[in-house]
Write an enzyme that holds these catalytic residues in place. Sequence first.
Site, mmCIF file in Angstrom:
data_model
loop_
_atom_site.group_PDB
_atom_site.id
_atom_site.type_symbol
_atom_site.label_atom_id
_atom_site.label_comp_id
_atom_site.label_asym_id
_atom_site.label_seq_id
_atom_site.Cartn_x
_atom_site.Cartn_y
_atom_site.Cartn_z
ATOM 1 N N LYS A 15 0.832 -1.199 0.000
ATOM 2 C CA LYS A 15 0.000 0.000 0.000
ATOM 3 C C LYS A 15 0.870 1.253 0.000
ATOM 4 O O LYS A 15 1.810 1.352 0.783
ATOM 5 C CB LYS A 15 -0.891 0.014 1.246
ATOM 6 C CG LYS A 15 -1.870 -1.145 1.294
ATOM 7 C CD LYS A 15 -2.624 -1.172 2.607
ATOM 8 C CE LYS A 15 -1.738 -1.501 3.786
ATOM 9 N NZ LYS A 15 -2.495 -1.730 5.030
ATOM 10 N N THR A 35 -7.515 3.661 7.051
ATOM 11 C CA THR A 35 -7.596 3.282 5.627
ATOM 12 C C THR A 35 -7.097 1.857 5.397
ATOM 13 O O THR A 35 -7.693 1.107 4.612
ATOM 14 C CB THR A 35 -6.767 4.240 4.747
ATOM 15 O OG1 THR A 35 -5.488 4.418 5.345
ATOM 16 C CG2 THR A 35 -7.451 5.569 4.577
ATOM 17 N N GLY A 36 -6.010 1.501 6.081
ATOM 18 C CA GLY A 36 -5.439 0.169 5.861
ATOM 19 C C GLY A 36 -6.380 -0.934 6.322
ATOM 20 O O GLY A 36 -6.609 -1.924 5.617
ATOM 21 N N CYS A 37 -6.955 -0.746 7.518
ATOM 22 C CA CYS A 37 -7.901 -1.751 8.059
ATOM 23 C C CYS A 37 -9.109 -1.858 7.141
ATOM 24 O O CYS A 37 -9.611 -2.954 6.844
ATOM 25 C CB CYS A 37 -8.368 -1.342 9.456
ATOM 26 S SG CYS A 37 -7.018 -1.040 10.609
ATOM 27 N N THR A 71 -7.210 10.042 7.437
ATOM 28 C CA THR A 71 -6.789 8.787 6.809
ATOM 29 C C THR A 71 -6.587 7.662 7.824
ATOM 30 O O THR A 71 -6.142 6.575 7.459
ATOM 31 C CB THR A 71 -5.459 8.968 6.038
ATOM 32 O OG1 THR A 71 -4.483 9.447 6.949
ATOM 33 C CG2 THR A 71 -5.614 9.925 4.881
HETATM 34 N N1 LIG Z 1 -4.780 10.406 0.861
HETATM 35 C C1 LIG Z 1 -5.167 9.287 0.251
HETATM 36 N N2 LIG Z 1 -5.931 9.342 -0.878
HETATM 37 C C2 LIG Z 1 -6.327 8.215 -1.500
HETATM 38 N N3 LIG Z 1 -6.008 6.989 -1.076
HETATM 39 C C3 LIG Z 1 -5.244 6.865 0.023
HETATM 40 C C4 LIG Z 1 -4.791 7.999 0.754
HETATM 41 N N4 LIG Z 1 -4.063 7.558 1.821
HETATM 42 C C5 LIG Z 1 -4.076 6.218 1.771
HETATM 43 N N5 LIG Z 1 -4.766 5.786 0.682
HETATM 44 C C6 LIG Z 1 -5.034 4.409 0.302
HETATM 45 O O1 LIG Z 1 -5.544 3.765 1.452
HETATM 46 C C7 LIG Z 1 -5.094 2.430 1.507
HETATM 47 C C8 LIG Z 1 -4.328 2.206 2.797
HETATM 48 O O2 LIG Z 1 -3.018 2.659 2.599
HETATM 49 P P1 LIG Z 1 -1.967 3.071 3.710
HETATM 50 O O3 LIG Z 1 -2.420 4.329 4.361
HETATM 51 O O4 LIG Z 1 -0.649 3.079 3.040
HETATM 52 O O5 LIG Z 1 -2.072 1.860 4.730
HETATM 53 P P2 LIG Z 1 -2.128 1.849 6.330
HETATM 54 O O6 LIG Z 1 -3.394 2.549 6.706
HETATM 55 O O7 LIG Z 1 -2.096 0.427 6.678
HETATM 56 O O8 LIG Z 1 -0.942 2.625 6.782
HETATM 57 C C9 LIG Z 1 -4.267 2.239 0.243
HETATM 58 O O9 LIG Z 1 -5.079 1.731 -0.793
HETATM 59 C C10 LIG Z 1 -3.800 3.644 -0.077
HETATM 60 O O10 LIG Z 1 -3.460 3.803 -1.424
HETATM 61 C C1 LIG Z 2 -6.443 -1.433 16.939
HETATM 62 C C2 LIG Z 2 -5.737 -0.904 15.740
HETATM 63 N N1 LIG Z 2 -5.572 -1.694 14.662
HETATM 64 C C3 LIG Z 2 -4.935 -1.214 13.564
HETATM 65 C C4 LIG Z 2 -4.478 0.067 13.506
HETATM 66 C C5 LIG Z 2 -3.761 0.585 12.291
HETATM 67 O O1 LIG Z 2 -4.503 1.576 11.604
HETATM 68 P P1 LIG Z 2 -3.790 2.883 11.046
HETATM 69 O O2 LIG Z 2 -2.592 2.449 10.278
HETATM 70 O O3 LIG Z 2 -4.789 3.538 10.167
HETATM 71 O O4 LIG Z 2 -3.447 3.728 12.265
HETATM 72 C C6 LIG Z 2 -4.686 0.874 14.634
HETATM 73 N N2 LIG Z 2 -4.249 2.157 14.663
HETATM 74 N N3 LIG Z 2 -5.326 0.364 15.735
HETATM 75 MG MG LIG Z 3 -2.853 4.634 6.824
#
Ligand SMILES: Nc1ncnc2c1ncn2[C@@H]1O[C@H](COP(=O)(O)OP(=O)(O)O)[C@@H](O)[C@H]1O
Ligand SMILES: Cc1ncc(COP(=O)(O)O)c(N)n1
Ligand SMILES: [Mg+2]
Length: 527
Positions: free
Chosen positions: A210, A246-248, A243
Amino acid sequence: MVYTGGGLSSKIPVESTSSSSSRNLGLVVAMTQKHRPPHVLTVAGSDSGAGAGIQADLKACAALGVYCSTVITAVTAQNTVGVQGVNAVAEDFVEAQLRSVLSDMQVDVVKTGMLPSIGVVEILCKSLKEFPVQALVVDPVMVSTSGDVLADSSILVGFRGELFPMADIVTPNLKEASALLGGVELKTVADMHFAAKAIHDLGPRNVLIKGGDLPASLDAVDVFFDGENCYELRASRINTRNTHGTGCTLASCIAAELAKGSLMLPAVQVAKRFVESALDYSKDIVIGSGPQGPLDHFLKLKSSVNSSSRGAAFNPSSLLLYAVTDSGMTKKWSRSMTDVVKAAIEGGATIIQLREKDVETREFMELAKACGEICRSRGIPLVINDRIDIALACGADGVHVGQSDMPTRVARALLGPEKIIGVSCKTVEQALQAWADGADYIGCGGVFPTSTKANNLTIGLDGLKTVCLASKLPVVAIGGIGIGNALSVMDIGAPNLKGVAVVSALFDRECVSSETRKLSDLLSTAK
Ligand SMILES: Nc1ncnc2c1ncn2[C@@H]1O[C@H](COP(=O)(O)OP(=O)(O)O)[C@@H](O)[C@H]1O
Ligand SMILES: Cc1ncc(COP(=O)(O)O)c(N)n1
Ligand SMILES: [Mg+2]
């Protein structure tokens, strides 16, 4: 490719009616067991701020129409500032939860998030061997967006050795991918291609790296590798602080789509689009004072106009001075529709209906959006004449339909419970039907002869009164009404007559705002 064949899928008991390909299993299940919804089990941590973790997973699955059960691995004290505390659930109790759900509930897909210890990883793998499911989605959560540690690096051994080889897809972000690969720097999309392939070597069938943490100047690019081909999945980068989660959400959406029977790549694409639009819809919401706000999974169910200009319910008093636009008149006086709407509101209009009989859909949409912004900022509801699609697309407060437009019951089903629906009625029967079908108000007329509508039967003040007295809904009178006769209309003696709808009396005049003001002042003197 995808989650078919081998690994977990091969352990699914294949039903006698099933095709040989487990890819079709979701469909077969859906056909043979009509009453069992697709089911995702999330094994993750609770986020008290409800942006990420279990709470995000529940909301994401619900938004995609999938049942979601939950095994809670840890409880976090968390908000938009960061993680203030983590309380891991005792391992044997994680095991108890897994057994409760998996032994009873016919889970289709398991999705994992925060797994706070290697012991939990081992318990999970053991449980999945005992109770195989269709697919396993692993979001290898290690660090929150705020930078707080959610699982220490000892977890890497469990990921690499046990969990990844069972996974149909793993979805690390840039930091997690880097940790999984011993700390290599990942900064570019080319680096992500490399990482996807290297992590694939650890055993999962598919990998999604991601790119949310790529530089803000780049699109939100994720890299998907299925063991053969690498795909760059692009979304426009939404400029927002919201944001967190978003990952979850992405991983849960993938799991939800797989549970419905989707192939892996389409599931990832749907998930990515969901995250992009949820971010877009919630880009301006303000929850908490920290740097990382949560996204709102359900915001798109409400309209942007709706959420800020309307209270929970339609207020009939907004029918008092109901301004109905007319593009012919606007053109005749060389005015723009947005200026006309502003002027009417300035003069005291209490609701606006955009009535466009002859414009192309695209132009109508643009107009509706622009008028929606004007109305929203002034706290005035906007309804769209006839076009349910336009109302939905531009987030208007509702629609006004006639007897030959889409049936009110269907419009209500499409628009949901909160939108305003008005229906034009000439008779008592129509008024009662509108009420039964879920309308909020009726427009009754033509009260007087009018040039705005050809061949329109005039019902007069008596006709208006008859309908009002029988109607269970609030009424706005329409047809040939202006300053000269508005009070005679309001004085018919029907308590549910809430106002007058006007076209020419406002818009076929030299100065829209002052004409509206005169009528507004007059109506304020009505009993
Ligand atoms: N500002 C944004 N605009 C559009 N898509 C986003 C944005 N930030 C994250 N994403 C998307 O959200 C998803 C989660 O990505 P990311 O934030 O890298 O993961 P995590 O939340 O696990 O750190 C991915 O598909 C990423 O491309
Ligand atoms: C309980 C729990 N699970 C997962 C995430 C990761 O999410 P993020 O990367 O968006 O902070 C989080 N912050 N808390
Ligand atoms: Mg994120």
